[in-house]
Design a protein around this motif. Sequence first.
Motif, PDB file in Angstrom:
ATOM      1  N   PHE A  78      -3.939   2.035  17.289  1.00 47.08           N
ATOM      2  CA  PHE A  78      -2.877   2.441  18.205  1.00 47.08           C
ATOM      3  C   PHE A  78      -1.575   1.682  17.931  1.00 47.08           C
ATOM      4  N   ALA A  79      -1.676   0.454  17.420  1.00 46.62           N
ATOM      5  CA  ALA A  79      -0.458  -0.288  17.059  1.00 46.62           C
ATOM      6  C   ALA A  79       0.279   0.405  15.922  1.00 46.62           C
ATOM      7  N   VAL A  80      -0.468   0.822  14.892  1.00 43.79           N
ATOM      8  CA  VAL A  80       0.175   1.481  13.747  1.00 43.79           C
ATOM      9  C   VAL A  80       0.700   2.864  14.143  1.00 43.79           C
ATOM     10  N   LEU A  81      -0.069   3.608  14.947  1.00 41.49           N
ATOM     11  CA  LEU A  81       0.412   4.910  15.400  1.00 41.49           C
ATOM     12  C   LEU A  81       1.693   4.778  16.225  1.00 41.49           C
ATOM     13  N   ALA A  82       1.770   3.740  17.062  1.00 37.18           N
ATOM     14  CA  ALA A  82       2.996   3.500  17.832  1.00 37.18           C
ATOM     15  C   ALA A  82       4.162   3.193  16.905  1.00 37.18           C
ATOM     16  N   CYS A  83       3.916   2.441  15.838  1.00 37.28           N
ATOM     17  CA  CYS A  83       4.984   2.134  14.882  1.00 37.28           C
ATOM     18  C   CYS A  83       5.463   3.389  14.167  1.00 37.28           C
ATOM     19  N   ILE A  84       4.533   4.257  13.778  1.00 37.42           N
ATOM     20  CA  ILE A  84       4.915   5.506  13.117  1.00 37.42           C
ATOM     21  C   ILE A  84       5.767   6.364  14.045  1.00 37.42           C
TER      22      ILE A  84
ATOM     23  N   SER B  19       9.862   7.393  13.628  1.00 38.15           N
ATOM     24  CA  SER B  19      10.301   8.791  13.679  1.00 38.15           C
ATOM     25  C   SER B  19      11.261   9.028  14.833  1.00 38.15           C
ATOM     26  N   PHE B  20      10.948   8.452  15.988  1.00 34.49           N
ATOM     27  CA  PHE B  20      11.804   8.604  17.163  1.00 34.49           C
ATOM     28  C   PHE B  20      13.181   7.991  16.910  1.00 34.49           C
ATOM     29  N   ALA B  21      13.194   6.803  16.301  1.00 31.05           N
ATOM     30  CA  ALA B  21      14.464   6.128  16.035  1.00 31.05           C
ATOM     31  C   ALA B  21      15.327   6.927  15.061  1.00 31.05           C
TER      32      ALA B  21
ATOM     33  N   ALA C 283      18.169   6.186   6.969  1.00 33.56           N
ATOM     34  CA  ALA C 283      17.173   7.253   7.115  1.00 33.56           C
ATOM     35  C   ALA C 283      16.130   7.168   5.993  1.00 33.56           C
ATOM     36  N   TRP C 284      16.580   6.825   4.772  1.00 35.95           N
ATOM     37  CA  TRP C 284      15.639   6.666   3.657  1.00 35.95           C
ATOM     38  C   TRP C 284      14.686   5.498   3.934  1.00 35.95           C
ATOM     39  N   LEU C 285      15.218   4.398   4.477  1.00 40.87           N
ATOM     40  CA  LEU C 285      14.363   3.266   4.832  1.00 40.87           C
ATOM     41  C   LEU C 285      13.351   3.657   5.894  1.00 40.87           C
ATOM     42  N   PHE C 286      13.785   4.451   6.861  1.00 44.17           N
ATOM     43  CA  PHE C 286      12.854   4.920   7.887  1.00 44.17           C
ATOM     44  C   PHE C 286      11.703   5.704   7.267  1.00 44.17           C
ATOM     45  N   ARG C 287      12.026   6.631   6.366  1.00 49.94           N
ATOM     46  CA  ARG C 287      10.971   7.442   5.737  1.00 49.94           C
ATOM     47  C   ARG C 287      10.028   6.571   4.904  1.00 49.94           C
ATOM     48  N   ALA C 288      10.594   5.574   4.198  1.00 49.27           N
ATOM     49  CA  ALA C 288       9.749   4.685   3.399  1.00 49.27           C
ATOM     50  C   ALA C 288       8.821   3.865   4.290  1.00 49.27           C
ATOM     51  N   GLN C 289       9.358   3.333   5.385  1.00 42.80           N
ATOM     52  CA  GLN C 289       8.526   2.542   6.300  1.00 42.80           C
ATOM     53  C   GLN C 289       7.467   3.408   6.969  1.00 42.80           C
ATOM     54  N   GLN C 290       7.819   4.629   7.305  1.00 40.70           N
ATOM     55  CA  GLN C 290       6.828   5.533   7.892  1.00 40.70           C
ATOM     56  C   GLN C 290       5.682   5.778   6.912  1.00 40.70           C
ATOM     57  N   SER C 291       6.010   5.984   5.651  1.00 40.97           N
ATOM     58  CA  SER C 291       4.969   6.196   4.635  1.00 40.97           C
ATOM     59  C   SER C 291       4.090   4.956   4.479  1.00 40.97           C
ATOM     60  N   LEU C 292       4.710   3.769   4.534  1.00 35.69           N
ATOM     61  CA  LEU C 292       3.930   2.533   4.408  1.00 35.69           C
ATOM     62  C   LEU C 292       3.000   2.346   5.602  1.00 35.69           C
ATOM     63  N   PHE C 293       3.454   2.684   6.777  1.00 31.65           N
ATOM     64  CA  PHE C 293       2.578   2.579   7.954  1.00 31.65           C
ATOM     65  C   PHE C 293       1.402   3.548   7.846  1.00 31.65           C
ATOM     66  N   VAL C 294       1.655   4.767   7.381  1.00 29.12           N
ATOM     67  CA  VAL C 294       0.565   5.733   7.194  1.00 29.12           C
ATOM     68  C   VAL C 294      -0.435   5.209   6.165  1.00 29.12           C
ATOM     69  N   LEU C 295       0.080   4.659   5.060  1.00 28.28           N
ATOM     70  CA  LEU C 295      -0.799   4.090   4.038  1.00 28.28           C
ATOM     71  C   LEU C 295      -1.607   2.927   4.604  1.00 28.28           C
ATOM     72  N   LEU C 296      -0.958   2.078   5.390  1.00 24.78           N
ATOM     73  CA  LEU C 296      -1.654   0.948   6.006  1.00 24.78           C
ATOM     74  C   LEU C 296      -2.777   1.415   6.923  1.00 24.78           C
ATOM     75  N   LEU C 297      -2.519   2.495   7.665  1.00 27.69           N
ATOM     76  CA  LEU C 297      -3.539   3.028   8.560  1.00 27.69           C
ATOM     77  C   LEU C 297      -4.736   3.554   7.771  1.00 27.69           C
ATOM     78  N   LEU C 298      -4.477   4.272   6.695  1.00 27.30           N
ATOM     79  CA  LEU C 298      -5.569   4.808   5.876  1.00 27.30           C
ATOM     80  C   LEU C 298      -6.390   3.691   5.233  1.00 27.30           C
ATOM     81  N   VAL C 299      -5.697   2.653   4.763  1.00 28.69           N
ATOM     82  CA  VAL C 299      -6.409   1.522   4.161  1.00 28.69           C
ATOM     83  C   VAL C 299      -7.269   0.815   5.206  1.00 28.69           C
ATOM     84  N   MET C 300      -6.742   0.669   6.424  1.00 34.50           N
ATOM     85  CA  MET C 300      -7.504   0.010   7.489  1.00 34.50           C
ATOM     86  C   MET C 300      -8.793   0.753   7.787  1.00 34.50           C
ATOM     87  N   LEU C 301      -8.739   2.088   7.790  1.00 37.26           N
ATOM     88  CA  LEU C 301      -9.929   2.868   8.099  1.00 37.26           C
ATOM     89  C   LEU C 301     -11.004   2.725   7.030  1.00 37.26           C
ATOM     90  N   ALA C 302     -10.595   2.388   5.794  1.00 34.23           N
ATOM     91  CA  ALA C 302     -11.555   2.282   4.696  1.00 34.23           C
ATOM     92  C   ALA C 302     -11.823   0.847   4.274  1.00 34.23           C
TER      93      ALA C 302
END
Length: 584
Positions: free
Chosen positions: A240-246, A250-252, A266-285
């Motif tokens: 839930f912490a990572v989902l809140a960050c994602i 996006s909201f910002a 905006a490019w930094l936002f998209r890059a950080q969003q991608s990193l958070f998604v990657l972090l979430l996937l890595v955490m699950l595995a």
Amino acid sequence: MHLLRHLLLAVLWLCPHLAAAQTVEFRLERMRPGLEASEKSVLSGALDGQFDAVAQATLNTLDRDTWFRIIPSSDWRSDSPPVLVVQQTRFQRFTVFPSGGGRPTTLSALQADFPGGQTRGVLIFPLGDGFRAGQPLYLRARFEGSPTLLVPRLSITSYDDARATAIMHVRLSASCFAALMALALCAMCVWLIVRERLFILYAFLLGCQGLYVTLITYDAYALPGLGALVRYGVRPTFLFAVLACIAAVSFARIMTNADQIAPRIAWLFRAQQSLFVLLLLVMLATPYRAIATLSAIGNVLIMASTMTIVAAGVAGWRHGSRASAFFLLAWLVMQGFTFARALCETAGLQSSNLIVYGFPLSMVGSGILLALGLADRMREMRAALRDAQARAHTDALTGLLNRRCILERLDAARTQFRDNGEPVSVLFVDLDHFKAINDHHGHLAGDACLREASRRLLATLRHSDAVGRYGGEEFLVVLQGADRTAAAAIAEQLRAALASAPVQAEGAQIDLTCSIGVASTGSDALSGEDLIARADAALYAAKRDGRNRVALAPDSSLVAPDPAQNEGAHIDRLSHPPLCRTPR
């Protein structure tokens, strides 16, 4: 005064124990790492020489089973029994062995069979009757699950004070969770109506924050249906912490309009969003013991996204966006606590009570400020929509109704005539010698004459009348409720108003007159198109008779229009009624 009283009552409810808590100072010692010690050998005191003093009353680097020795500095002098309080725990199972051979107590914030009447966020261990100055008691911290960056805090206080702390902990957690979920539910309801993407992101953000708050305070496990999350340890909290960050990134990006005003941000936002998604996937595995490393990476990403969000808010504010100003204020409130909490966890520092309890409260405050920002953004959007609608209905030069809109008003007036017989009249106004004005004084002077003529027309007409620019120097006036006689009188007033004074334009005084043709439902007109045609014919008669005058179309009896007439096709005919091509 009422507001201050309510705030005071809220503080008293959240903090039932405001008096200074009675505590006992103690010396904390930790067994040297690498020693294998049995419970019997430790409790007998045979290994007391293997303990080293630590600087603070915190339990650092609990990545293995560890023994601690706690030596009180004074006797207990309160009627309420002494207890040891442990806060900010996660993956440790603590067992406290009181002085004098008292009964040991074992508690873990994530144990499934947690005793009732206590809260997981404030572990309370009774110390018994053998509590004396200089008499050591022992604490065993058994590592369970994944290594954690949190630093548990110890204190010795009275049972009453510990219970007050636990009550405050539960009330604060429950209040913040309820407030965030209520805001999220309201945002969802608004989204169902307006279908604005920001509201669904806002609801998702607050929902994740609410669950995160109640998970880090451990009160989520007491909620119906969430007790089963205990078996997954820290994974739900991390999720839930990572989902809140994602959602926050996006909201910002949308709230600050970063794509338009700051493409690099905006490019930094998209890059950080991608990193958070990657972090979430890595955490699950990832194996359970590696989650602490991912948590440290996540904290670094949170601090980086915090700075990016602040930069976006400042950029939007400097571009005049009120929504960005609200967003910046709201985000600074929460991200200050978020940044401090992430920094303490990453550096292994002890978090103060201000950070521990200010963090969830800052989320609620930011949620309210963000709601105000969303409301202000919707206000701006409605204002922009009204402005666009006004531009679609008005003539840009004169500010009068445009051609299509004045024809719609005529069609509405004819509907009233059809329904209740209320008379309708049309005035066709044409400025005299307007081509000569443009030729001799220029088009800027001609535009000034058109604007002044429009102002004088509006100032003379009734509130119920409608006037629009029909084309060029021609104006169409719709008089609802005016018969032929009343329309002729109003037309004469308009003619006199336009000729009342010269127009000052481009350094010259320009005499302005007009000719007006009048037609009303007292003539043979059976449609709006017929009324305009008859008013146009009367206008030509006024021009032919010398200009600067009013001419009326001939009167005759009229039968009200057939109600079965196709009104939908009528407005299309009015869009391009015939115009006389004879110079005026």
